[in-house]
Scaffold this active site. Structure first.
Site, short mmCIF file in Angstrom:
data_model
loop_
_atom_site.label_atom_id
_atom_site.label_comp_id
_atom_site.label_asym_id
_atom_site.label_seq_id
_atom_site.Cartn_x
_atom_site.Cartn_y
_atom_site.Cartn_z
N CYS A 384 0.83 -1.21 0.00
CA CYS A 384 0.00 0.00 0.00
C CYS A 384 0.87 1.26 0.00
CB CYS A 384 -0.97 -0.04 1.18
SG CYS A 384 -2.30 1.19 1.03
N HIS A 509 -3.66 -5.03 -0.34
CA HIS A 509 -3.30 -5.63 0.96
C HIS A 509 -3.47 -7.15 0.85
CE1 HIS A 509 -3.04 -2.03 3.64
NE2 HIS A 509 -3.76 -1.50 2.66
N GLU A 511 -2.22 -9.44 2.44
CA GLU A 511 -2.20 -10.12 3.73
C GLU A 511 -3.59 -10.50 4.22
OE1 GLU A 511 -2.24 -5.66 4.79
OE2 GLU A 511 -1.41 -6.97 3.23
#
Length: 533
Positions: A384, A509, A511
């Site tokens: 990001c 993102h 994750e």
């Protein structure tokens, strides 16, 4: 008919209710039930989006773009599901809806009160999740601690829900701390007893107690808890310290929690529960014999590791798959701007991740870390803001645009290589107005990112207001920066460098979609580059 499990907490917050709730969900899912799970946050914020990570920890983003409590990350990782805006209920959401209905005259001139209007709205939100997701079982974790003023309407609503539903349709699981006095070697149950008394005072009798402690409960302590809480000893379970939270479902299953919940809910087990794959994963996470790798994580909230919880977990997921042991070196980006010792950590690191985060504080420290990774051929992953600052660093030091910056940090920069998204320019409210949730990304063939995902089109979750300025993209590419992924409307989503061991950054993102048994491709690729695979 949907069944409901309500998880409450006692003695103190952060006692592990989220992990226990997710573990219960996994125990039931493995038995063949369709499980939905809700986090109830009694704070007055509508969502977590405007909260500082030091106040709240990570803001977890769902597929549909909700900014939620980090416990939803636990739920998704343990159950391998995608949650939505409906899975996080806050006091702000509830009161907002009640006031909206009052203004529209929906209450037909009634005096609007906590009981029944607020509690009815809470129950509607809980039962709606079961309807939307066609759930067999809905687990509702009530945040905070029994006795908190702000939590009372939610506890009252759940008490009413038990009255509304048929017998065996609602059970209460209470998670509370049992303190261990190392000096005397005693487990002290009095605080847990008081928390149950507080629950019973408002009309809730727990069906199951899960005692959170450093060490496992002994039989005498279990009997003592039973005597003072009116819960039989076989319904009292021990959640003791383990090496990884992913081990909690296994220790609770070993004690028989799954079968007891099935019995309490008057259900017939559908599948023989099997935790073979989960056990393999847990053992690999616990294994400390693999190759150790040092990874520097550069962020501005590193003093609270939960600010980056999903990233930390994504590293463990990928590490487990590769059989390596990650050693995380947390570096406060502000220290890199002024402290030469912090810079020495970069020299120790075998890989560098620049973490997300908004605002000017610590931005130059992150740029320093990016420059080090790029010029020293150290594997690098930017997430990001990490992508945006990687572009800033490249523009300054490769294109020669001295003073290049993002307008978020320097609105008057002469070279705004990162600027506000067009749709953000008229935004006046900050809550829930970023580019959020799952977005389509088109990957360029013959790029590293494409080789990692193996697909032309992927979907990753987003949370940002700024983008790489399209006016500079051609110049950046002409100097060697590869744009390896773009959005439907041409926004830069992924970048990489060709002649580098691993230099990749993403506006997304990844994750948030990493799972214990399905690691995120970018994290796997990053770690493979470190170990030379």
């Amino acid at each position: 008919m949907t069944k409901y499990i309500v998880v409450t907490g006692g003695v103190l917050s952060s006692v592990g209710k989220g992990t226990v709730s997710a573990s219960i969900g996994l125990l039931l899912k493995e038995r063949g039930f369709r499980v939905s799970i809700i986090k109830i946050d009694p704070y007055l914020n509508v969502d977590a989006g405007t909260m500082n990570p030091y106040m709240h920890g990570e803001v977890f983003v769902t597929e549909d773009g909700a900014e939620t409590d980090l416990d939803l990350g636990h739920y998704e990782r343990f159950l391998d599901i995608n949650t939505s805006k409906h899975n996080n209920i806050t006091a702000g959401k509830v009161y907002f809806e009640v006031i909206r209905k009052e203004r529209e005259g929906k209450y037909m001139g009634q005096t609007v009160q906590i009981i029944p209007h607020v509690t009815e709205e809470i129950k509607k939100m809980v039962t709606k999740v079961g309807e939307i997701e066609k759930s067999d079982i809905v687990i509702s974790e009530i945040g905070g601690t029994v006795g908190d003023i702000e939590g009372l309407p939610f506890l009252e609503a759940m008490r009413e829900l038990r009255l509304d539903e048929e017998e065996h349709n609602v059970i209460f699981v209470h998670v509370a701390l049992v303190e261990y006095l190392s000096v005397t070697g005693e487990l002290k149950t009095k605080p847990l007893q008081h928390s149950v008394q507080e629950l019973r005072r408002i009309g809730i009798q727990p069906d199951i107690i899960i005692a959170r402690s450093i060490v496992e409960l002994d039989d005498e302590t279990r009997r003592k808890i039973a005597l003072f809480t009116n819960v039989r000893p076989e319904y009292i379970f021990s959640s003791y310290d383990v090496q990884t939270p992913y081990e909690v479902p296994l220790i609770l299953e070993k004690q028989g929690l799954g079968n007891k919940i099935i019995y309490k809910l008057n259900l017939n087990q559908r599948n023989q529960a099997s935790f073979e794959e989960w056990s393999k994963f847990v053992n690999s996470v616990k294994n400390k014999e693999g190759k150790r790798v040092k990874i520097a994580l550069i962020g501005k909230y590193t003093k609270l590791k939960d600010s980056y919880l999903s990233i930390k977990e994504a590293i463990y997921h990928a590490s487990s798959q590769l059989g390596i042991v990650p050693e995380l070196l947390w570096v406060e980006s502000t220290d890199l701007e002024k402290d030469s010792d912090a810079g020495k950590v970069l020299e120790q690191a075998e890989g560098i991740i620049v973490l997300p985060g908004f605002g000017s504080r610590g931005a130059e420290g992150k740029i320093r870390a990016i420059h080090y990774a790029r010029t020293n051929n150290v594997p690098f992953l930017g997430i990001c803001f990490g992508l945006q600052l990687a572009v800033v660093e490249f523009a300054r030091n490769v294109l020669g645009l001295s003073g290049a910056n993002t307008t978020e940090v320097d609105p008057s920069t002469s070279f705004p290589v990162v600027s506000l998204l067009d749709e953000q320019k008229k935004v006046t409210q900050f809550g829930g107005t970023m580019r959020l949730g799952s977005q389509r990304i088109h990957l360029m063939k013959d790029t590293l990112v494409y080789s990692l995902y193996g697909e032309d089109v992927i979907y990753e979750r987003h949370r940002h207001r700024y983008e790489v300025n399209p006016s500079y993209v051609d110049s950046l590419q002409a100097h060697g920066l590869i744009v390896s992924g773009v959005s439907d409307n041409g926004l830069v989503e992924m970048i990489e460098l060709k002649d580098h061991r691993f230099f990749v950054a993403t506006q997304a993102h990844p994750e948030f979609k990493s799972r214990p048994l399905r690691p995120a491709p970018l994290f796997t690729g990053f770690l493979k580059a470190i170990i030379g695979k």
